[in-house]
Every structure is written in structure tokens, then in C-alpha cells.
Scaffold this active site. Structure first.
Site, PDB file in Angstrom:
ATOM      1  N   HIS A 116     -34.037  57.583  -5.873  1.00 30.80           N
ATOM      2  CA  HIS A 116     -34.020  58.777  -6.716  1.00 30.80           C
ATOM      3  C   HIS A 116     -35.279  59.617  -6.517  1.00 30.80           C
ATOM      4  O   HIS A 116     -36.323  59.132  -6.074  1.00 30.80           O
ATOM      5  CB  HIS A 116     -33.905  58.378  -8.187  1.00 30.80           C
ATOM      6  CG  HIS A 116     -35.059  57.571  -8.677  1.00 30.80           C
ATOM      7  ND1 HIS A 116     -36.262  58.135  -9.045  1.00 30.80           N
ATOM      8  CD2 HIS A 116     -35.212  56.243  -8.846  1.00 30.80           C
ATOM      9  CE1 HIS A 116     -37.100  57.200  -9.428  1.00 30.80           C
ATOM     10  NE2 HIS A 116     -36.498  56.028  -9.307  1.00 30.80           N
ATOM     11  N   GLU A 215     -32.184  49.581 -11.489  1.00 30.23           N
ATOM     12  CA  GLU A 215     -33.539  49.082 -11.283  1.00 30.23           C
ATOM     13  C   GLU A 215     -33.771  47.796 -12.078  1.00 30.23           C
ATOM     14  O   GLU A 215     -32.913  47.349 -12.848  1.00 30.23           O
ATOM     15  CB  GLU A 215     -34.537  50.179 -11.684  1.00 30.23           C
ATOM     16  CG  GLU A 215     -35.983  49.892 -11.351  1.00 30.23           C
ATOM     17  CD  GLU A 215     -36.255  49.679  -9.867  1.00 30.23           C
ATOM     18  OE1 GLU A 215     -35.755  48.677  -9.332  1.00 30.23           O
ATOM     19  OE2 GLU A 215     -36.982  50.485  -9.254  1.00 30.23           O
TER      20      GLU A 215
END
Length: 323
Positions: A116, A215
Site C-alpha cells: 500500500h 498485516e
């Protein structure tokens, strides 16, 4: 809330998480914009259904340590070693030949693994420095000026990093990049969903959101996801996996997931990709620490991804038992 064994991780604290008053990541990679040091946690989890190998000779990123800036790689087709006008046609032909001549139980995929863009947690970690961030601020949600948890959004720089990737794809699609033979996967966190939309605007179809691509679980507020209904309403174009619960049952304030547990997730996710016969070209929009643990699972050398960067990997998967 206890883990739900029917969904994802019924792993015990001993197997999956580290109970401690503080949970600094060592090395600190998740919140760093640079992706951290060029080291690997090693291959910590034994193969499940498939054994994975990285095939060299296609992309610059497999040929040696990271030493070329990402903007240079974007200018040369994400690192393709073949710089001819027929580069994507040649890649398709070479991968098709690998598939055609593969032994029974062997399959090849080409992965495009994207981190990201800059999120507000990355910005805050840079503001305070990595040591103060890991020791204190990452367990907070705001300093009164910046908000980085839970589930922070991209900064404007983060959006621009992703748009830069989209502009590169626009050029490469005109040169024959295999968008027509691609499947897209996305982490359920807001910053990855936003990055995906910016990176693939007008090119994607039916992106799938899987919990396994997210994550590190636990402790750090930036890694706590939003409710399922929020994700569905905010990103209606995303196909959310059925098993995802409404609330985040995987994040715990007093525990932090280990590298080995992340590699278990990555093997599970890759095995699921292989067993369900997805298309040859796979896009995954995820995070630095989870991608750091995916690369050793794939047999790839360490390659830290800065915010907004993407790495292509040609993968050979060999089935070990009936999937």
C-alpha cells in the site's frame, strides 16, 4: 474475543502470538516507509499442500539485492529483463511454455505483489521516529493532530504513489501486459483497498478481499481492521470472502503475531490460490511485513518494499499431496 476456528486462526497464544506489555516489531518494517532492512526472517513454516520456488530470468528483482529505485523499475515494465517491444508477448509465451511442459502436479503463476501507499501511520512513525513509535505511539490512535488507528487511510502522498503505479500499468497495457488473464486479491484494511483502487483504476474486475492478506495481527492500532459492513459499504466493488466476521476477531490488544504465524497464513493463502485454479497472473495488494514473510515462502530473496512499491515474481508450485 476468542479466535474462531471455523474461520481463520484458532492458533493458541503460544503458536501464533507473543504476549507482552509492549510489542515492538524487530526489525521494524510494518510502519516504515522504506520497508525496513533487506533481510529475511527465513523460511519458518514447512510446506502445506504445495512447495513454492521463484523462477529467475524474467524480472530484475530476482537477479540480485535490491539496488534499483522503483521509478526506474516502473519505467522498464516493473523490472522485466526483456526490454523489447514484444516484452509482454514474450513473457506470456514463456510462461505458457512452462505450463505446457510442466510435470503433473506443477503449476506456474506470475504474482504482482504491491505494498500500500503511505498511510497516516507511516507518516506518524516518520514524525516521531521508529524507536518512539514502536515503544509508545503505535499503541495509541492519535496524538491530537494526526489519527492513525484503527485502520488508517492513505495520505495524499500515498494516493499519488498508487496513481504512479496506475500510470505505469496504463503504458504496459498498451504494450500487451496480461490484464486480461489476471485475478486481483486485496487485504481488507482501508489503506490497501484505497491503494488497489488507485493502482488498478479502470483495469480490474471482481477483486477478492481475503483476511489472510492483511498485516500483522494485534497490539498496534494501525493493524486493526474495520467492521465487515464498513468495508462492504465503503468498497462495494470488493468481493469479501464469506468467512470474514463482522468485527475483527483476529486483532488483540495484548498480543502480536509472529513471523512464523504470518508465514503459515501465506502458505495457506497461496495453497488456496493454487487449489482453486485462479488465472495465471495474480495481483496481491497487501503490506510490508506480510509480503516480507510471503517472499521466503515463495523462495525469493529478501526484497523490502517501500510504500507504494510492487514486485513481480514468477512462481513454480509443486503439489505435495492431493489438494
Amino acid at each position: 474475543m476468542a479466535f474462531d476456528a471455523a474461520h481463520h486462526d484458532a492458533a493458541s497464544t503460544r503458536d501464533g502470538h507473543i504476549p507482552h506489555a509492549l510489542h515492538p516489531d524487530d526489525p521494524a518494517v510494518a510502519a516504515t516507509e522504506t520497508g525496513g532492512p533487506g533481510t529475511s526472517p527465513g523460511d519458518l513454516e514447512k510446506p502445506h499442500e504445495y512447495r513454492y520456488e521463484t523462477i529467475k530470468g524474467f524480472f530484475l528483482q530476482t537477479e540480485g539485492p535490491k539496488q534499483v529505485d522503483f521509478d526506474v523499475l516502473l519505467a522498464r515494465s516493473f523490472g522485466l529483463l526483456d526490454t523489447s517491444p514484444e516484452r509482454w508477448t514474450n513473457l506470456r509465451a514463456a510462461v505458457s511454455e512452462l505450463q505446457r511442459s510442466a510435470e503433473e502436479g506443477v503449476t506456474y503463476k506470475v504474482l504482482f505483489l504491491g505494498r500500500h501507499g503511505q498511510g497516516w501511520h507511516n507518516f506518524a512513525a516518520s514524525k516521531y521516529g521508529h524507536d518512539p513509535w514502536e515503544a509508545h505511539y503505535t499503541y495509541m490512535t492519535t496524538d491530537g493532530e494526526l489519527t492513525w488507528g484503527p485502520d488508517p487511510e492513505l495520505t495524499e502522498l500515498g494516493h499519488e504513489q498508487a496513481r504512479t503505479v496506475r500510470r505505469a500499468w496504463g503504458r504496459e497495457v498498451e504494450a500487451g501486459a496480461p490484464i486480461d488473464d489476471m485475478t486481483w486479491f486485496v487485504s481488507p484494511l482501508t489503506r490497501t483497498c484505497q491503494t488497489f483502487l488507485d493502482s488498478w483504476e479502470g483495469l480490474y474486475s471482481s477483486p477478492e478481499v481475503w483476511e489472510d492478506w492483511r498485516e500483522i495481527y494485534g497490539a498496534h492500532t494501525c493493524d486493526r481492521r474495520s467492521p465487515r459492513t464498513y468495508i462492504a459499504e465503503r468498497f462495494p466493488m470488493m468481493q469479501i470472502e464469506e468467512a470474514m466476521t463482522e468485527d475483527d476477531e483476529l486483532w488483540r490488544a495484548d498480543e502480536r503475531e509472529t513471523d512464523q504465524h504470518m508465514q503459515m497464513r501465506m502458505r495457506r493463502a497461496m495453497d488456496r490460490v493454487m487449489a482453486n485454479n485462479y488465472r495465471t497472473y495474480i495481483s496481491v495488494t497487501a503490506h510490508s511485513a506480510i509480503l516480507r514473510n510471503l517472499l521466503p515462502v515463495l523462495g525469493h530473496q529478501p526484497y523490502p518494499l517501500a510504500t507504494g512499491e510492487m514486485i513481480p515474481v514468477v512462481v513454480k508450485a509443486t503439489r505435495l499431496r492431493k489438494a
